[in-house]
Design a protein around this motif. Sequence first.
Motif, PDB file in Angstrom:
ATOM      1  N   SER A 271      54.319 103.459 108.715  1.00 60.13           N
ATOM      2  CA  SER A 271      53.581 102.244 108.350  1.00 60.13           C
ATOM      3  C   SER A 271      54.178 101.521 107.144  1.00 60.13           C
ATOM      4  N   TYR A 272      55.028 102.192 106.371  1.00 63.70           N
ATOM      5  CA  TYR A 272      55.643 101.572 105.206  1.00 63.70           C
ATOM      6  C   TYR A 272      57.031 100.989 105.504  1.00 63.70           C
ATOM      7  N   ASN A 273      57.482 101.099 106.747  1.00 63.08           N
ATOM      8  CA  ASN A 273      58.861 100.732 107.079  1.00 63.08           C
ATOM      9  C   ASN A 273      58.928  99.825 108.304  1.00 63.08           C
ATOM     10  N   LYS A 274      59.889  98.875 108.280  1.00 62.41           N
ATOM     11  CA  LYS A 274      60.157  98.016 109.432  1.00 62.41           C
ATOM     12  C   LYS A 274      61.627  98.170 109.787  1.00 62.41           C
ATOM     13  N   THR A 275      61.918  98.315 111.094  1.00 59.93           N
ATOM     14  CA  THR A 275      63.272  98.615 111.556  1.00 59.93           C
ATOM     15  C   THR A 275      63.770  97.572 112.539  1.00 59.93           C
TER      16      THR A 275
ATOM     17  N   GLU B 196      52.927  96.464 102.877  1.00 57.38           N
ATOM     18  CA  GLU B 196      52.138  97.614 102.416  1.00 57.38           C
ATOM     19  C   GLU B 196      53.017  98.601 101.666  1.00 57.38           C
ATOM     20  N   GLY B 197      54.215  98.840 102.157  1.00 62.51           N
ATOM     21  CA  GLY B 197      55.137  99.742 101.485  1.00 62.51           C
ATOM     22  C   GLY B 197      55.552  99.222 100.121  1.00 62.51           C
ATOM     23  N   LYS B 198      55.867  97.925 100.036  1.00 56.09           N
ATOM     24  CA  LYS B 198      56.236  97.336  98.752  1.00 56.09           C
ATOM     25  C   LYS B 198      55.093  97.427  97.754  1.00 56.09           C
ATOM     26  N   ALA B 199      53.858  97.223  98.214  1.00 56.57           N
ATOM     27  CA  ALA B 199      52.696  97.323  97.322  1.00 56.57           C
ATOM     28  C   ALA B 199      52.526  98.742  96.794  1.00 56.57           C
ATOM     29  N   MET B 200      52.753  99.746  97.657  1.00 61.27           N
ATOM     30  CA  MET B 200      52.618 101.136  97.224  1.00 61.27           C
ATOM     31  C   MET B 200      53.712 101.524  96.232  1.00 61.27           C
TER      32      MET B 200
ATOM     33  N   ASP C 115      55.299 102.501  90.595  1.00 58.54           N
ATOM     34  CA  ASP C 115      56.117 102.124  89.431  1.00 58.54           C
ATOM     35  C   ASP C 115      55.238 101.918  88.196  1.00 58.54           C
ATOM     36  N   GLN C 116      54.152 101.205  88.374  1.00 62.64           N
ATOM     37  CA  GLN C 116      53.242 100.933  87.268  1.00 62.64           C
ATOM     38  C   GLN C 116      52.596 102.217  86.747  1.00 62.64           C
ATOM     39  N   ALA C 117      52.224 103.108  87.663  1.00 60.48           N
ATOM     40  CA  ALA C 117      51.607 104.367  87.257  1.00 60.48           C
ATOM     41  C   ALA C 117      52.609 105.246  86.505  1.00 60.48           C
ATOM     42  N   ALA C 118      53.874 105.253  86.941  1.00 62.30           N
ATOM     43  CA  ALA C 118      54.898 106.045  86.262  1.00 62.30           C
ATOM     44  C   ALA C 118      55.198 105.494  84.876  1.00 62.30           C
ATOM     45  N   ALA C 119      55.171 104.151  84.730  1.00 69.67           N
ATOM     46  CA  ALA C 119      55.411 103.546  83.421  1.00 69.67           C
ATOM     47  C   ALA C 119      54.256 103.831  82.469  1.00 69.67           C
ATOM     48  N   ALA C 120      53.038 103.843  82.995  1.00 68.29           N
ATOM     49  CA  ALA C 120      51.875 104.082  82.143  1.00 68.29           C
ATOM     50  C   ALA C 120      51.750 105.539  81.725  1.00 68.29           C
ATOM     51  N   ASN C 121      52.099 106.456  82.605  1.00 65.49           N
ATOM     52  CA  ASN C 121      51.957 107.892  82.305  1.00 65.49           C
ATOM     53  C   ASN C 121      53.094 108.641  83.003  1.00 65.49           C
ATOM     54  N   PRO C 122      54.287 108.697  82.383  1.00 66.91           N
ATOM     55  CA  PRO C 122      55.444 109.298  83.049  1.00 66.91           C
ATOM     56  C   PRO C 122      55.249 110.772  83.404  1.00 66.91           C
ATOM     57  N   LYS C 123      54.519 111.533  82.582  1.00 65.05           N
ATOM     58  CA  LYS C 123      54.363 112.967  82.824  1.00 65.05           C
ATOM     59  C   LYS C 123      53.357 113.279  83.928  1.00 65.05           C
ATOM     60  N   ASP C 124      52.357 112.459  84.056  1.00 66.01           N
ATOM     61  CA  ASP C 124      51.325 112.706  85.076  1.00 66.01           C
ATOM     62  C   ASP C 124      50.837 111.379  85.654  1.00 66.01           C
ATOM     63  N   PRO C 125      51.658 110.715  86.460  1.00 64.58           N
ATOM     64  CA  PRO C 125      51.256 109.410  87.011  1.00 64.58           C
ATOM     65  C   PRO C 125      50.084 109.560  87.973  1.00 64.58           C
TER      66      PRO C 125
ATOM     67  N   VAL D 172      58.766 107.816 102.824  1.00 65.75           N
ATOM     68  CA  VAL D 172      59.041 106.939 103.964  1.00 65.75           C
ATOM     69  C   VAL D 172      60.071 107.621 104.855  1.00 65.75           C
ATOM     70  N   VAL D 173      59.718 107.841 106.126  1.00 67.13           N
ATOM     71  CA  VAL D 173      60.649 108.402 107.101  1.00 67.13           C
ATOM     72  C   VAL D 173      61.113 107.260 107.998  1.00 67.13           C
ATOM     73  N   TYR D 174      62.395 106.974 107.947  1.00 64.53           N
ATOM     74  CA  TYR D 174      62.924 105.832 108.694  1.00 64.53           C
ATOM     75  C   TYR D 174      64.098 106.264 109.561  1.00 64.53           C
ATOM     76  N   PRO D 175      64.309 105.582 110.686  1.00 66.96           N
ATOM     77  CA  PRO D 175      65.446 105.906 111.568  1.00 66.96           C
ATOM     78  C   PRO D 175      66.750 105.360 110.994  1.00 66.96           C
ATOM     79  N   LYS D 176      67.822 106.110 111.211  1.00 71.82           N
ATOM     80  CA  LYS D 176      69.157 105.680 110.783  1.00 71.82           C
ATOM     81  C   LYS D 176      70.029 105.295 111.984  1.00 71.82           C
ATOM     82  N   SER D 177      69.891 106.031 113.081  1.00 68.96           N
ATOM     83  CA  SER D 177      70.646 105.712 114.295  1.00 68.96           C
ATOM     84  C   SER D 177      70.034 106.465 115.465  1.00 68.96           C
TER      85      SER D 177
END
Length: 235
Positions: free
Chosen positions: A74-78, A109-113, A118-128, A135-140
Amino acid sequence: MKSVSIIFALLLSSVSYAQVEQEVDSFGGNEALYMKAKALNPEVENEVVQNRFINRTKRVELAPEFSGVFGGDSYNKTNNVGLNAHYHINPSWSVGVKYNYSFNTLTPEGKAMVSKADQAAAANPKDPQYLFPQVVYPKSETLGMVNWYPVVGKLSFGKLGVAHFDTYLTAGYGQMELSTGTSPAATLGVGFGFWLSNNLTTRIEYRAQQYKAEYYDKTENMMTNVASVQMGWML
């Protein structure tokens, strides 16, 4: 003299019947010609046969492909670009190989997550509070394919000419390379093949595809839909 006239009339009737029958037994046969043939010899059963215009027996078709994938993570478009190689055993059956290389982007939806993580990691790097999504996406993908062409027809484009087409069913099995490893893949679909000349081909195809995606904590059975356009050349 009367006998000669009768024999001449019979010969003329036979020739006319043969000409009409030949016209009927072609791609352009129609009901009017069929009725003429029937009237000339009502004891003979006739059928209008729609012959295939292009010879596809023991020929190879190479067809580059562009396709879009709907569903999956759901977070990826191919989107895929690839190549098909079809070997036409006869006009009704072909076998081949399909290879696609995948290009992936995050869905809104993926970009929003990701932004939220990112914001949670910046606010609390040790325990976001939020973690980055997996994201599991196809390669070939590489699939062996079988195609069956049960219906033949034609489309008129006026002065531009006539395009001959087949409606076909397709099935395949092979392997997908994913961001987390490899998975067996199976596919089933339908398509339209347009034969624009003895060499130029176009296909519009829709397939349902199934494979397994391995996440950190689960294995998910993925069902996707693939819509593709192929432009090819018959060797």
